[in-house]
Design a protein around this motif. Structure first.
Motif, PDB file in Angstrom:
ATOM      1  N   MET A 144       0.831  -1.200   0.000  1.00 10.46           N
ATOM      2  CA  MET A 144       0.000   0.000   0.000  1.00 10.46           C
ATOM      3  C   MET A 144       0.879   1.269   0.000  1.00 10.46           C
ATOM      4  SD  MET A 144      -3.023   0.703   2.699  1.00 10.46           S
ATOM      5  CE  MET A 144      -2.949   2.380   3.219  1.00 10.46           C
ATOM      6  N   HIS A 145       0.479   2.274  -0.781  1.00 16.98           N
ATOM      7  CA  HIS A 145       1.282   3.503  -0.827  1.00 16.98           C
ATOM      8  C   HIS A 145       1.088   4.315   0.450  1.00 16.98           C
ATOM      9  CE1 HIS A 145       2.377   2.744  -4.886  1.00 16.98           C
ATOM     10  NE2 HIS A 145       1.129   2.672  -5.262  1.00 16.98           N
ATOM     11  N   THR A 146       2.174   4.966   0.865  1.00 22.79           N
ATOM     12  CA  THR A 146       2.096   5.800   2.074  1.00 22.79           C
ATOM     13  C   THR A 146       1.247   7.029   1.784  1.00 22.79           C
ATOM     14  OG1 THR A 146       4.386   5.150   2.343  1.00 22.79           O
ATOM     15  CG2 THR A 146       3.551   6.857   3.839  1.00 22.79           C
ATOM     16  N   ARG A 147       0.419   7.368   2.730  1.00 25.83           N
ATOM     17  CA  ARG A 147      -0.346   8.614   2.620  1.00 25.83           C
ATOM     18  C   ARG A 147       0.226   9.605   3.626  1.00 25.83           C
ATOM     19  NH1 ARG A 147      -3.020   9.030  -1.707  1.00 25.83           N
ATOM     20  NH2 ARG A 147      -4.685  10.308  -0.850  1.00 25.83           N
ATOM     21  N   HIS A 148       0.400  10.827   3.193  1.00 29.16           N
ATOM     22  CA  HIS A 148       0.937  11.859   4.081  1.00 29.16           C
ATOM     23  C   HIS A 148      -0.178  12.834   4.438  1.00 29.16           C
ATOM     24  CE1 HIS A 148       4.787  10.271   2.947  1.00 29.16           C
ATOM     25  NE2 HIS A 148       4.542  10.543   1.669  1.00 29.16           N
ATOM     26  N   VAL A 149      -0.087  13.387   5.637  1.00 26.00           N
ATOM     27  CA  VAL A 149      -1.095  14.368   6.076  1.00 26.00           C
ATOM     28  C   VAL A 149      -0.562  15.771   5.789  1.00 26.00           C
ATOM     29  CG1 VAL A 149      -2.408  15.272   8.025  1.00 26.00           C
ATOM     30  CG2 VAL A 149      -1.925  12.814   7.856  1.00 26.00           C
ATOM     31  N   ILE A 150      -1.319  16.523   5.030  1.00 28.79           N
ATOM     32  CA  ILE A 150      -0.903  17.890   4.679  1.00 28.79           C
ATOM     33  C   ILE A 150      -1.809  18.849   5.444  1.00 28.79           C
ATOM     34  CG2 ILE A 150      -0.409  19.489   2.778  1.00 28.79           C
ATOM     35  CD1 ILE A 150       0.965  16.697   2.517  1.00 28.79           C
ATOM     36  N   GLU A 151      -1.200  19.653   6.292  1.00 23.80           N
ATOM     37  CA  GLU A 151      -1.991  20.604   7.081  1.00 23.80           C
ATOM     38  C   GLU A 151      -1.854  21.996   6.480  1.00 23.80           C
ATOM     39  OE1 GLU A 151      -1.333  20.563  11.374  1.00 23.80           O
ATOM     40  OE2 GLU A 151      -1.777  22.730  11.374  1.00 23.80           O
ATOM     41  N   LEU A 152      -2.981  22.687   6.397  1.00 27.13           N
ATOM     42  CA  LEU A 152      -2.963  24.046   5.834  1.00 27.13           C
ATOM     43  C   LEU A 152      -3.101  25.034   6.975  1.00 27.13           C
ATOM     44  CD1 LEU A 152      -5.327  23.067   2.967  1.00 27.13           C
ATOM     45  CD2 LEU A 152      -2.948  23.723   2.671  1.00 27.13           C
ATOM     46  N   SER A 153      -2.102  25.873   7.150  1.00 22.50           N
ATOM     47  CA  SER A 153      -2.199  26.856   8.228  1.00 22.50           C
ATOM     48  C   SER A 153      -2.617  28.204   7.612  1.00 22.50           C
ATOM     49  CB  SER A 153      -0.865  26.981   8.974  1.00 22.50           C
ATOM     50  OG  SER A 153       0.185  27.125   8.069  1.00 22.50           O
ATOM     51  N   PRO A 154      -3.361  29.046   8.315  1.00 19.74           N
ATOM     52  CA  PRO A 154      -3.662  28.903   9.739  1.00 19.74           C
ATOM     53  C   PRO A 154      -4.956  28.132  10.031  1.00 19.74           C
ATOM     54  CG  PRO A 154      -4.377  31.050   8.984  1.00 19.74           C
ATOM     55  CD  PRO A 154      -3.828  30.348   7.776  1.00 19.74           C
ATOM     56  N   SER A 155      -5.684  27.673   8.998  1.00 19.75           N
ATOM     57  CA  SER A 155      -7.006  27.087   9.260  1.00 19.75           C
ATOM     58  C   SER A 155      -6.910  25.764  10.019  1.00 19.75           C
ATOM     59  CB  SER A 155      -7.737  26.843   7.926  1.00 19.75           C
ATOM     60  OG  SER A 155      -7.115  25.755   7.244  1.00 19.75           O
ATOM     61  N   GLY A 156      -5.770  25.049   9.862  1.00 22.77           N
ATOM     62  CA  GLY A 156      -5.636  23.740  10.501  1.00 22.77           C
ATOM     63  C   GLY A 156      -6.323  22.631   9.712  1.00 22.77           C
ATOM     64  N   LYS A 157      -6.961  22.972   8.591  1.00 20.35           N
ATOM     65  CA  LYS A 157      -7.614  21.941   7.770  1.00 20.35           C
ATOM     66  C   LYS A 157      -6.545  21.039   7.167  1.00 20.35           C
ATOM     67  CE  LYS A 157     -11.927  24.114   6.926  1.00 20.35           C
ATOM     68  NZ  LYS A 157     -12.830  24.812   6.111  1.00 20.35           N
ATOM     69  N   THR A 158      -6.902  19.771   6.951  1.00 16.88           N
ATOM     70  CA  THR A 158      -5.912  18.828   6.425  1.00 16.88           C
ATOM     71  C   THR A 158      -6.468  18.069   5.226  1.00 16.88           C
ATOM     72  OG1 THR A 158      -6.698  17.102   7.899  1.00 16.88           O
ATOM     73  CG2 THR A 158      -4.839  18.421   8.685  1.00 16.88           C
ATOM     74  N   PHE A 159      -5.574  17.535   4.430  1.00 11.53           N
ATOM     75  CA  PHE A 159      -5.935  16.561   3.395  1.00 11.53           C
ATOM     76  C   PHE A 159      -4.802  15.565   3.295  1.00 11.53           C
ATOM     77  CE2 PHE A 159      -3.602  19.826   1.117  1.00 11.53           C
ATOM     78  CZ  PHE A 159      -2.890  19.166   0.133  1.00 11.53           C
ATOM     79  N   GLU A 160      -5.089  14.433   2.658  1.00  9.36           N
ATOM     80  CA  GLU A 160      -4.073  13.388   2.542  1.00  9.36           C
ATOM     81  C   GLU A 160      -3.510  13.358   1.136  1.00  9.36           C
ATOM     82  OE1 GLU A 160      -5.138   9.528   3.748  1.00  9.36           O
ATOM     83  OE2 GLU A 160      -5.360  10.083   5.855  1.00  9.36           O
ATOM     84  N   ALA A 161      -2.223  13.088   1.019  1.00  8.54           N
ATOM     85  CA  ALA A 161      -1.609  12.993  -0.307  1.00  8.54           C
ATOM     86  C   ALA A 161      -0.650  11.806  -0.337  1.00  8.54           C
ATOM     87  CB  ALA A 161      -0.855  14.285  -0.622  1.00  8.54           C
ATOM     88  N   GLY A 162      -0.679  11.071  -1.442  1.00  9.55           N
ATOM     89  CA  GLY A 162       0.242   9.956  -1.630  1.00  9.55           C
ATOM     90  C   GLY A 162       1.149  10.255  -2.804  1.00  9.55           C
ATOM     91  N   ASP A 163       1.096   9.374  -3.823  1.00 17.24           N
ATOM     92  CA  ASP A 163       1.964   9.561  -4.989  1.00 17.24           C
ATOM     93  C   ASP A 163       1.470  10.626  -5.964  1.00 17.24           C
ATOM     94  OD1 ASP A 163       3.766   7.784  -4.180  1.00 17.24           O
ATOM     95  OD2 ASP A 163       3.021   6.108  -5.398  1.00 17.24           O
ATOM     96  N   GLU A 164       0.182  10.956  -5.840  1.00 13.60           N
ATOM     97  CA  GLU A 164      -0.370  11.920  -6.800  1.00 13.60           C
ATOM     98  C   GLU A 164       0.189  13.325  -6.538  1.00 13.60           C
ATOM     99  OE1 GLU A 164      -1.665  10.915  -4.016  1.00 13.60           O
ATOM    100  OE2 GLU A 164      -3.743  11.561  -3.735  1.00 13.60           O
ATOM    101  N   LEU A 165      -0.004  14.205  -7.495  1.00  8.38           N
ATOM    102  CA  LEU A 165       0.431  15.590  -7.307  1.00  8.38           C
ATOM    103  C   LEU A 165      -0.348  16.205  -6.152  1.00  8.38           C
ATOM    104  CD1 LEU A 165       0.530  16.657 -11.045  1.00  8.38           C
ATOM    105  CD2 LEU A 165       2.488  16.656  -9.477  1.00  8.38           C
ATOM    106  N   LEU A 166       0.295  17.128  -5.435  1.00 10.30           N
ATOM    107  CA  LEU A 166      -0.397  17.773  -4.309  1.00 10.30           C
ATOM    108  C   LEU A 166      -1.682  18.464  -4.775  1.00 10.30           C
ATOM    109  CD1 LEU A 166       2.696  19.152  -2.413  1.00 10.30           C
ATOM    110  CD2 LEU A 166       0.872  17.799  -1.365  1.00 10.30           C
ATOM    111  N   LEU A 167      -1.647  19.033  -5.977  1.00  7.07           N
ATOM    112  CA  LEU A 167      -2.847  19.700  -6.494  1.00  7.07           C
ATOM    113  C   LEU A 167      -3.997  18.701  -6.627  1.00  7.07           C
ATOM    114  CD1 LEU A 167      -4.293  22.168  -7.742  1.00  7.07           C
ATOM    115  CD2 LEU A 167      -3.418  21.462  -9.942  1.00  7.07           C
ATOM    116  N   ASP A 168      -3.726  17.533  -7.212  1.00  5.81           N
ATOM    117  CA  ASP A 168      -4.783  16.539  -7.404  1.00  5.81           C
ATOM    118  C   ASP A 168      -5.298  16.028  -6.065  1.00  5.81           C
ATOM    119  OD1 ASP A 168      -4.646  16.809 -10.114  1.00  5.81           O
ATOM    120  OD2 ASP A 168      -3.064  15.304 -10.322  1.00  5.81           O
TER     121      ASP A 168
END
Ligand SMILES: Cc1cc2nc3c(=O)[nH]c(=O)nc-3n(C[C@H](O)[C@H](O)[C@H](O)COP(=O)(O)OP(=O)(O)OC[C@H]3O[C@@H](n4cnc5c(N)ncnc54)[C@H](O)[C@@H]3O)c2cc1C
Ligand code: FES
Length: 551
Positions: A1-25
């Motif tokens: 399974m590919h690793t998923r990374h947690v991307i946090e957006l400051s200052p809102s603290g909202k997060t999304f997950e990203a793996g091999d795909e482009l951060l935009l996608d």
């Protein structure tokens, strides 16, 4: 399974997950709103600041051009990068939530300022970030609305909003609904909208024009100007003496501020612009604002420009009837596949963005000087757009001199090419203002070379004729065939590299990248940009003009 990374957006603290795909996608897939446009590293819309974490650049195909958008050491482009670890990112100038445009407001007070003008004071349920000169829409039943200017500077007080509303004979809001409003009643408001706002030019002497309640739009600009040490002159036109309903306030301002003068102008005595012109202002250096009747605005504009005012220094708002219009009805008939728009799309927002882009173009063109390199011109344009409040550029700014004017926009140019005394210049802007995309470009001539002048003349003729063909119902495909025929008939060649595109609330890229020249239906109004690039059949001379398709 590919690793998923947690991307946090400051200052809102909202997060999304990203793996091999482009951060935009990954961010798009998460449902968060994302600023982006070109997807190829050229426009910089998707630029973010990296405050923590590792990433790697997208692997490029051997023949693919490298992303050209310049970045600082702590920045990356979402469309060109993959996460290698958990990250924390900041997106300058971008709100993750669609900005709350609709607010509920409680009526605080209502009083008569004159026999037919009412002051209405309301408190919104959350503070509104308003720029001096903007207006709100009052939501009525059935989706209808009315526009009224915010006649105060809410941030200078407790956030309350003041309106000055003239009773219009037969007016649904001003004659009926307004009369029934009492303290404590709730109103649904939307906004703020409008590009007739303070221009942040502290050095320019300010000349203000209003007719009737156009004063409501001018007063916040006047209040802002009074905070600076600039010369301010205000001309207020009215049909009768009671139309100058804040005379006492203005007279006091004259006493308190040595640099302020105002002139009430009764219709029986003349027109505001004639009185102003007779006073001999330094029009070359002035910044003019005008609010009120459409007739006053168009005549004042023409006369001030003839007196030497640079066109980008005339900023105006016409107080026309603002109920549901044929344009709104037309907007409802957009194609569901090719003409989608985002949640905050509105005619007012698009028109304000267009108006601001037109002004930015004029300001940038006025700063082009012989001997300047293309690189220096691009830097100047970038500073101008930032100074005017652009949050992003949804496509890169293109400035091309001489031989570069025939190159398609994606082709590189020589940044050291210098503007010659006899030259032809193309400027193409794609800024984002308050979440709305602007797009406007034109061609400018230095010197007297007949071919340069012919190019610009034919360019505008071809654009106008193609736009008229659109009004007759031609499809997007037909429009570009038509434009090509018209160009050839006039001795020029249409470059089909620039083939028109969508425009909307930012980012329209969410809805695909269909070109206008491939559209097999008649394009709707206010969602497409018609681009015309002409080239000389044999010489390296080109011209470009574009604008939103609108009636
Ligand atoms: C950006 C903007 C800001 C505005 N700010 C203000 C403001 O601060 N104060 C203010 O008093 N008005 C302002 N107006 C004008 C106001 O929005 C309109 O007059 C509005 O239509 C009045 O609504 P109503 O329901 O009373 O009349 P409606 O029901 O809209 O109109 C009734 C009849 O009067 C005609 N009519 C309405 N308004 C006008 C007009 N201005 N000129 C000529 N005929 C008209 C209509 O065509 C219609 O026949 C602004 C308009 C715009 C576009
Ligand atoms: S640079 Fe990423 S979308 Fe344009």
């Amino acid at each position: 399974m590919h690793t998923r990374h947690v991307i946090e957006l400051s200052p809102s603290g909202k997060t999304f997950e990203a793996g091999d795909e482009l951060l935009l996608d990954a961010m798009l897939a998460s449902g968060l709103s994302v600023p982006f446009s070109c997807r190829r590293g050229a426009c910089g819309s998707c630029k973010v600041v990296v405050t923590q974490g590792q990433y790697r650049a997208k692997q490029l195909a051997p023949d693919a051009p490298a992303p050209c958008y310049p970045l600082a050491a702590n920045e990356l482009l979402l469309c060109q990068s993959h996460a290698c670890a958990d990250m924390r990112l900041e997106i300058p100038g971008w709100s993750l939530d669609t900005p709350a445009l609709e607010v509920e407001a409680t009526v605080l007070s209502k009083r008569a300022l004159s026999p037919d003008i009412i002051e209405l004071v309301v408190m919104p349920d959350r503070p509104l970030a308003v720029r001096a000169g903007q207006y709100l829409k009052f939501r009525l039943v059935d989706g209808d609305s009315r526009c009224f200017s915010i006649a105060n500077l809410p941030a200078d007080g407790d956030g309350r909003l003041v309106f000055q509303i003239r009773r219009v004979s037969g007016g649904l809001f001003s004659e009926t609904l307004l009369g029934d409003l009492e303290a404590g009643d709730l109103l649904q408001l939307e906004g703020p909208f409008g590009a007739c706002t303070w221009q942040d030019d502290d050095a320019a002497p300010v000349v203000l024009f209003a007719t009737g309640t156009g004063y409501a739009g001018i007063k916040p600009i006047l209040l802002t100007a009074m905070k600076r040490d600039v010369e301010v002159t205000f001309y207020w036109g009215g049909a009768q003496a009671t139309d100058f309903y804040e005379r006492a306030f203005l007279d006091k301002l004259v006493i308190d501020h040595a640099h302020f003068h105002w002139h009430p102008v009764l219709a029986t005595e003349g027109r505001v612009q004639d009185v102003a012109l007779s006073h001999g202002h330094n029009w070359e250096a002035a910044q003019v604002y005008a609010c009120g009747s459409g007739g006053m605005i168009s005549q004042t504009r023409a006369q001030c420009l003839a007196a030497g005012l640079p066109s980008h220094r005339f900023v105006a708002e016409a107080f026309v009837p603002s109920g549901r219009s044929s344009a709104d009805t037309l907007l409802g008939s957009r194609d569901g596949t090719w003409e989608k728009v985002g949640p905050r799309y509105s005619l007012d927002g698009m028109l304000a963005a267009r108006e601001k882009t037109v002004r930015a173009l004029a300001a940038i063109a006025s700063q082009l000087t012989v001997g300047m390199t293309t690189g220096a011109a691009l830097e100047m344009a970038s500073q101008q757009l930032q100074a005017m409040g652009a949050s992003h550029t949804w496509h890169p700014t293109y400035i091309r001199f001489g031989d570069d004017t025939v190159r398609p926009s994606r082709e590189g140019i020589d940044p050291l090419r210098r503007l010659r005394p006899s030259d032809i210049v193309v400027v193409d802007l794609g800024p984002v203002w308050d979440g709305y995309e602007g797009d406007y470009g034109d061609t400018f001539i230095f010197g007297e070379a007949p071919l340069h002048h012919d190019c610009r003349k034919v360019l505008h003729e071809v654009f106008d004729e193609t736009r008229e063909a659109w009004l007759r119902g031609m499809t997007g495909c037909e429009l570009y065939d038509f434009a090509e025929d018209r160009a050839v008939a006039k001795g020029w060649r249409l470059s089909r590299n620039l083939a028109g595109h969508r425009i909307a609330d930012f980012p329209h890229a969410l809805f695909g990248d269909k070109e206008l020249a491939d559209l097999e239906i008649t394009p709707s109004e206010m969602v497409w940009v018609l681009e015309i690039q002409l080239c000389h059949p044999t010489l390296p001379i080109g011209g470009f003009f574009e604008d939103i398709l609108m009636r």
